[in-house]
Design an enzyme around this catalytic site. Structure first.
Site, short mmCIF file in Angstrom:
data_model
loop_
_atom_site.label_atom_id
_atom_site.label_comp_id
_atom_site.label_asym_id
_atom_site.label_seq_id
_atom_site.Cartn_x
_atom_site.Cartn_y
_atom_site.Cartn_z
N GLU A 9 -16.31 2.01 1.25
CA GLU A 9 -15.84 2.82 2.37
C GLU A 9 -16.82 3.93 2.75
O GLU A 9 -16.88 4.34 3.91
CB GLU A 9 -14.47 3.42 2.05
CG GLU A 9 -14.47 4.39 0.88
CD GLU A 9 -13.07 4.80 0.45
OE1 GLU A 9 -12.11 4.20 0.94
OE2 GLU A 9 -12.97 5.72 -0.38
N HIS A 41 0.84 -1.20 0.00
CA HIS A 41 0.00 0.00 0.00
C HIS A 41 0.87 1.24 0.00
O HIS A 41 1.79 1.38 0.81
CB HIS A 41 -0.91 0.02 1.23
CG HIS A 41 -1.86 1.18 1.23
ND1 HIS A 41 -1.88 2.14 2.23
CD2 HIS A 41 -2.82 1.54 0.34
CE1 HIS A 41 -2.82 3.03 1.96
NE2 HIS A 41 -3.40 2.70 0.82
N HIS A 42 0.58 2.13 -0.95
CA HIS A 42 1.28 3.42 -1.05
C HIS A 42 0.25 4.54 -1.07
O HIS A 42 -0.30 4.86 -2.12
CB HIS A 42 2.12 3.49 -2.34
CG HIS A 42 3.34 2.64 -2.32
ND1 HIS A 42 4.00 2.27 -3.48
CD2 HIS A 42 4.03 2.08 -1.30
CE1 HIS A 42 5.05 1.52 -3.16
NE2 HIS A 42 5.08 1.39 -1.85
N GLU A 43 -0.03 5.11 0.07
CA GLU A 43 -0.85 6.32 0.12
C GLU A 43 0.08 7.52 -0.03
O GLU A 43 1.06 7.64 0.70
CB GLU A 43 -1.63 6.42 1.42
CG GLU A 43 -2.41 7.72 1.59
CD GLU A 43 -3.35 8.01 0.44
OE1 GLU A 43 -3.18 9.05 -0.22
OE2 GLU A 43 -4.26 7.19 0.18
N HIS A 83 -6.25 3.94 -6.44
CA HIS A 83 -7.36 4.68 -5.85
C HIS A 83 -7.13 6.18 -6.01
O HIS A 83 -6.01 6.64 -6.14
CB HIS A 83 -7.51 4.32 -4.38
CG HIS A 83 -8.20 3.00 -4.18
ND1 HIS A 83 -9.26 2.83 -3.32
CD2 HIS A 83 -8.00 1.79 -4.76
CE1 HIS A 83 -9.68 1.57 -3.37
NE2 HIS A 83 -8.91 0.91 -4.22
N GLU A 84 -8.24 6.93 -6.01
CA GLU A 84 -8.22 8.36 -6.36
C GLU A 84 -7.49 8.55 -7.69
O GLU A 84 -6.53 9.31 -7.79
CB GLU A 84 -7.57 9.21 -5.25
CG GLU A 84 -8.34 9.23 -3.95
CD GLU A 84 -8.09 8.00 -3.08
OE1 GLU A 84 -9.04 7.47 -2.48
OE2 GLU A 84 -6.91 7.56 -3.02
N GLU A 108 -10.31 2.72 -8.37
CA GLU A 108 -11.47 3.15 -7.61
C GLU A 108 -12.29 4.05 -8.53
O GLU A 108 -13.01 3.57 -9.39
CB GLU A 108 -11.03 3.84 -6.33
CG GLU A 108 -12.15 4.07 -5.34
CD GLU A 108 -11.66 4.75 -4.08
OE1 GLU A 108 -12.21 4.46 -3.01
OE2 GLU A 108 -10.73 5.58 -4.15
#
Length: 672
Positions: A478, A383-385, A453-454, A472
């Site tokens: 969510e 995971h890379h936010e 995502h985003e 996404e």
């Protein structure tokens, strides 16, 4: 002057006149291979390029203008002549490494129109049309030329004009957020604002259209601005400085696409967008593995865990190993872990430059966890936010993917929770398009799959880079944990297949079995359990999550369907649908043996009669049926699931009784 010379002068005069008129009056047209759809191209009296689209003899798109304006160059909108044109056709097939179909037919007729300005700088532009049985794609090509080199595009003036006012399902551009997470509205064309694509239209005579784009490469994303008189005009998403696109000849625009369908199901099964993308750049795709996963994720949304460090930190070695154990026991392929890396403490959404993508928190031993997962036959999903700090992420990209590759991680979920990238650029601008492409290409180098995502919206890039597994780009599960409006309403997922899903796979994260949680905002999952099962068939993603906490699956017979259902399909059929009300989809597994069916409804309960005529007429099957149980209702009693089994064949029919906000999921196994 003798008679022969006089005659030659007269003939030459008429040829000149005819050639000068030819560019004004000439009309070029092509039809789809099945002759259903017809594209008409012409130049107006002022030499402005225009196109029209008909289907079955009826006008779909009326005369619509085309062209561009530039910051430092004269506009290219009129004053053209046709210097040449070619018509070609193609009838081929190609195979996907994963998808909703294994084999894709590419059947189209192609018209290339070469235009040149009659006077001035005499610049060149080509307009390329491809007419398919399921619609139209067209793009502009600007050749290398002396009087057009580096350009700054200020506007694309492509129009989409309708013969009358239709209804459209749409979401706004940037007013809610920057990454398409809005509830779809249905309204007449004149009641829209600037809207995102895909935009889906229902015509007055009951046809369905979807406007979108394909192969969005080094260009700004196209939105649609209502310009009056039943007409939309392309509105490109700008850079922070106002320029829409920086380009240098030669260059292509993305394809502008129009799906033409006689019913909602034909929108879903269209392959036009995929056919307008380039073949795979990845020769060896053996490492690309569609799969199902669980994750340390939903617990954060419910405030059971935190992303940041502390007593409630979710991404610990101990917790992750417990999730790995559950995944192994239930034949899940991976475990997603969010909050494992330094940078989550404090207000991370305001400044993503605090994130390290190579340094774990002290209580997360990535090497020990990866080794443990490998022994269990499970992979860690990374995971890379970024919190929108795109350049900060790019600086660490190679090291981050190298770390993951070393630890056996072959899939990464990326995130960009911020209104802007680098605090000033839109996600769907040319800046964003370039960034997302760099991440996908770099990931491929390290044999890593991406769940983005985003994102910027999908435009079929998964054909060229099949490691772009899913995105996404809509309101997912969510929102049912914290949305101030109470969560996704029941009709939301009956609209998505005909709108957002036309742009490619979506990581919606279905699979919630627990509905008794409390949130400050009062949000909740607005479905029954049976509908959660059906979403695995209705909403396509080659990476599918079982989103709930593991303990909510224990001793639940309905969990078997989630464990059984595949994530990729050799064939897809929409059995019945009405946008915003209900959807029934059947899909055949990749091995071309068993079928799965998902049926969902909005807030209304309903009975649907289903025919199994799509089955092989020479075979028999066992249908395992998971449907809403007695008194099931998404508001008052979402839990009851009735599970039954019966023998069926292609002549069988089944009455489905869907509760309010409910659904039915069926596994259809071949009897050998």
């Amino acid at each position: 002057m003798n008679f022969k010379i006089q005659t030659l002068y007269i003939l030459t005069f008429f040829v000149i006149i005819l050639n000068s008129c030819r560019n004004v009056d000439e009309t070029l047209s092509i039809s789809s291979p099945n002759q259903k759809n017809q594209l008409i191209f012409s130049l107006s009296e002022s030499g402005a390029p225009e196109y029209q689209l008909n289907s079955n003899g009826n006008s779909i798109i009326t005369r619509s203008k085309m062209g561009f304006e530039f910051v430092e160059n004269q506009k290219m909108t009129d004053g053209f002549k046709i210097i040449n044109s070619e018509i070609n056709s193609e009838d081929t097939k190609w195979e996907q490494p994963w998808g909703e179909f294994k084999i894709i037919k590419n059947q189209h007729t192609k018209l290339t129109v070469h235009l040149q300005e009659i006077s001035g700088e005499k610049r060149l532009v080509d307009i390329i049309f491809k007419v398919f049985n399921d619609g139209l794609g067209f793009r502009y090509h600007f050749p290398e030329q002396p009087n057009l080199n580096e350009v700054k595009i200020s506007n694309e003036l492509t129009e989409f004009s309708f013969p009358e006012e239709h209804n459209v399902w749409w979401i706004p551009v940037h007013s809610d957020n920057s990454y398409y997470e809005s509830l779809y509205k249905k309204s007449p064309i004149s009641k829209t604002d600037t809207i995102n694509t895909p935009a889906t239209f229902e015509t007055k005579d009951g046809m369905y259209l979807a406007i979108h784009e394909a192969n969005l490469t080094d260009f700004a994303s196209m939105t649609l601005r209502y310009s009056g008189q039943n007409r939309f005009q392309s509105e490109l998403v700008p850079w922070a400085d106002g320029v829409k696109v920086y380009a240098k000849t030669p260059f292509n625009t993305p394809w502008r696409t129009i799906i033409v369908a006689e019913n909602p199901g034909e929108l879903v099964t269209s392959t036009l967008m995929l056919n307008l993308n380039e073949a795979s750049e990845i020769e060896d795709v053996s490492w690309i593995e569609p799969s199902k996963y669980i994750g340390i994720w939903w617990g954060m949304h419910l405030d059971k865990y935190t992303w940041g460090s502390g007593e409630k930190h979710g991404a610990t070695t101990k917790n992750t190993k417990e999730y790995i154990d559950f995944a192994a026991e239930n034949n899940f392929d991976g475990v997603l872990v969010e909050g494992w890396n330094i940078g989550w403490d404090g207000d991370w959404t305001s400044d993503g430059t605090s994130f390290s993508f190579t340094q774990p928190y002290p209580d997360f031993d990535i090497e020990d966890i990866s080794s443990y997962a490998a022994k269990k036959g499970v992979r860690l999903i990374g995971h890379h936010e970024t919190a929108g700090a795109a350049t900060h992420y790019e600086i660490q990209l190679e090291d981050a993917f190298e770390l993951y590759q070393k630890n056996g991680v072959n899939a990464v979920k990326t995130g960009y929770v911020n209104k802007f990238l680098d605090k000033k650029e839109w996600h769907d601008s040319q800046f964003g398009v370039r960034h997302y492409r760099k991440v996908i290409e770099t990931a491929a180098k390290y044999q890593i799959m991406i769940d983005n995502h985003e994102p910027v919206k999908g435009t079929g890039l998964q054909r060229t880079y099949p490691n772009l597994m899913t995105q996404e780009g809509a309101r997912g599960q969510e929102y049912n944990a914290w949305s101030k409006d109470g969560g996704n309403p029941p009709e939301h997922t009956t609209i998505l297949p005909f709108t957002r899903m036309l742009s490619g796979p979506m990581d919606f994260t279905p699979g919630n079995f627990g509905f008794d949680y409390k949130s400050v905002q009062g949000a909740k999952v607005q479905t029954t359990v049976a509908k959660q099962l059906a979403l695995y068939v209705v909403l396509f993603s080659p990476l599918q999550m079982a989103s709930d906490l593991p303990e909510n699956y224990v001793d639940k017979p309905a969990f078997k369907f989630i464990k059984d259902v595949p994530t990729i399909w050799s064939e897809t059929k929409v059995i019945d649908a009405k946008i915003g009300e209900y959807v029934v989809i059947a899909r055949k597994d990749w091995k071309e043996k068993n079928w799965y069916l998902g049926a969902i409804t909005n807030s209304d309960s309903r009975n649907l009669e289903i025919s199994f005529s799509f089955l092989d007429p020479t075979k028999k099957y066992t249908a395992e049926i998971y449907t809403d149980g007695q008194d099931a209702n998404y508001k008052t009693n979402p839990y009851p699931v009735a599970i039954s089994s019966q023998i069926i064949n292609s002549k069988s029919n089944l009455n489905l009784s869907l509760a309010a906000g409910g659904g039915t999921a069926i596994k259809i196994s071949l009897i050998e």
